[in-house]
Design an enzyme around this catalytic site. Structure first.
Site, mmCIF file in Angstrom:
data_model
loop_
_atom_site.group_PDB
_atom_site.id
_atom_site.type_symbol
_atom_site.label_atom_id
_atom_site.label_comp_id
_atom_site.label_asym_id
_atom_site.label_seq_id
_atom_site.Cartn_x
_atom_site.Cartn_y
_atom_site.Cartn_z
ATOM 1 N N ARG A 1 21.465 1.859 23.580
ATOM 2 C CA ARG A 1 22.684 1.030 24.008
ATOM 3 C C ARG A 1 23.276 0.595 22.509
ATOM 4 N NH1 ARG A 1 22.939 3.312 28.080
ATOM 5 N NH2 ARG A 1 23.383 2.626 30.295
ATOM 6 N N GLU B 1 32.296 1.190 22.445
ATOM 7 C CA GLU B 1 32.480 2.546 22.749
ATOM 8 C C GLU B 1 33.816 2.928 23.519
ATOM 9 O OE1 GLU B 1 29.158 4.236 24.990
ATOM 10 O OE2 GLU B 1 27.578 3.919 23.578
ATOM 11 N N HIS C 1 27.883 9.262 23.066
ATOM 12 C CA HIS C 1 27.090 8.891 24.237
ATOM 13 C C HIS C 1 26.753 10.045 25.227
ATOM 14 C CE1 HIS C 1 25.713 5.266 26.921
ATOM 15 N NE2 HIS C 1 24.863 6.363 27.246
HETATM 16 C C1 DGY Z 1 22.150 5.956 31.281
HETATM 17 O O1 DGY Z 1 21.691 6.484 32.363
HETATM 18 O O2 DGY Z 1 21.768 4.545 31.308
HETATM 19 C C2 DGY Z 1 22.748 6.706 30.322
HETATM 20 O O3 DGY Z 1 23.236 5.789 29.026
HETATM 21 C C3 DGY Z 1 23.800 7.255 30.790
HETATM 22 O O4 DGY Z 1 24.957 6.403 31.077
#
Ligand code: DGY
Length: 328
Positions: free
Chosen positions: A241, A270, A289
């Site tokens: 993240r 993002e 991402h």
């Molecule tokens: C998750 O599954 O957390 C990935 O980042 C996709 O959003």
């Protein structure tokens, strides 16, 4: 089972999950637009439903949860659930499911790919060709670093980190160290991985790859002070993240050669602004991402998100539940 239960899906997802839900007698409504829902739109739709199948882009804060306290459960199409206020969901008795494991291979591939892309400056060299700057062979310019025998440090060694460790050890014979609250015995046995303190992780990693959740403890953790404890030759990778690193401090650390390079699949915010100076740096590779963006992973997430719902309604058990206390 009750055939009238309504599931609202907040974005178009692979059809596997919605099909499975329909087969099990649920009524499924899917948000038809190619954009994230505004919170008021989500509340309006969730009020008409019994169950919400949500995405990480949905803001599921205490306000939403109190407006939609009638929801039987929330099934998140993601492994991460930092967009959901879990304590409030638990307080209101709304269980939350997620989709771990099915995206581990895909996400680890992105971490592994970014590591190589940074170490050999793939993105920079590609941009240079596009700009007409290939030129002649230059023996001393734009040199990368080799990864063979280097030390991989994993921050948060769960299922994605395990695949990353396997990739790095198999391909480059890298040593594996990790920082976790609890020991990962399987990793210690399988990869000879060594659990170290956070400061040791910073001091010893040639590649430091972040695979932890975003929480109050990890938010903004990788900042100027933390980067200053890393090797000047090190590469920082984040596929977890964007909120876990401090973006301006990362830029400064790269600019001042405090660390050598960075590969990011996640940014803060993002989407990243197209004029962000990180995008122009030589030793940086950034992706939008796409960790779980494979056919296999997204199908797996869709199926698992549906299975969490079906199992809960049929038997009161959510196979992947992040707040079991909400059921108790
Ligand atoms: C998750 O599954 O957390 C990935 O980042 C996709 O959003």
């Amino acid at each position: 089972m009750n055939s009238k239960l309504k599931v609202f899906v907040s974005r178009k997802i692979p059809s596997l999950g919605p099909d499975l839900l329909r087969k099990e007698g649920f009524e499924v409504k899917i948000w038809p637009e190619e954009r994230p829902m505004q919170q008021d739109e989500l509340i309006q739709e969730a009020k008409q439903a019994d169950i919400l199948l949500s995405l990480g882009e949905n803001k599921i804060d205490p306000y939403f949860l109190n407006e939609c306290r009638h929801l039987k459960m929330i099934s998140q199409f993601a492994v991460g659930y930092d967009n959901i206020h879990i304590p409030e969901a638990t307080r209101l008795g709304i269980p939350v499911g997620n989709t771990p494991d099915v995206l581990s291979e895909a996400t680890a591939d992105i971490a592994f790919g970014l590591m190589i892309a940074v170490s050999r400056k793939f993105f920079f060299n590609h941009k240079m060709i596009l700009a007409g700057g290939w030129g002649s062979f230059k023996p001393t310019s734009h040199l990368g670093q080799e990864l063979a025998g280097k030390t991989l440090g994993i921050f948060g060694l769960g299922s994605i980190g395990m695949v990353m460790a396997q990739r790095c050890q198999g391909a480059f014979g890298m040593k594996v160290i990790y920082y976790n609250r609890t020991s990962n015995e399987l990793a210690e046995k399988q990869f000879n991985a060594r659990k170290v303190s956070f400061d040791e992780l910073l001091a010893q990693s040639d590649v430091l790859s972040v695979h932890s959740v975003l929480s109050d403890e990890t938010r903004g953790l990788f900042d100027r002070q933390v980067f200053s404890k890393m090797k000047p030759t090190s590469i920082f990778i984040n596929t977890a993240r964007g909120g876990i690193h401090h973006e301006e401090d990362l830029y400064e650390a790269l600019q001042n050669k405090v660390i050598w390079g960075a590969g990011l699949d996640v940014t803060n915010p993002e989407p990243m602004d197209k004029d962000n100076p990180l995008l122009q740096m030589e030793n940086v590779a950034i992706l939008p991402h796409i960790g779980s963006a494979t056919v296999e992973a997204r199908d797996g997430m869709s199926k698992l998100a549906a299975e969490n719902i079906i199992s809960y309604i049929k038997s009161g058990v959510i196979p992947h539940c992040v707040n079991p206390a909400a059921i108790e």
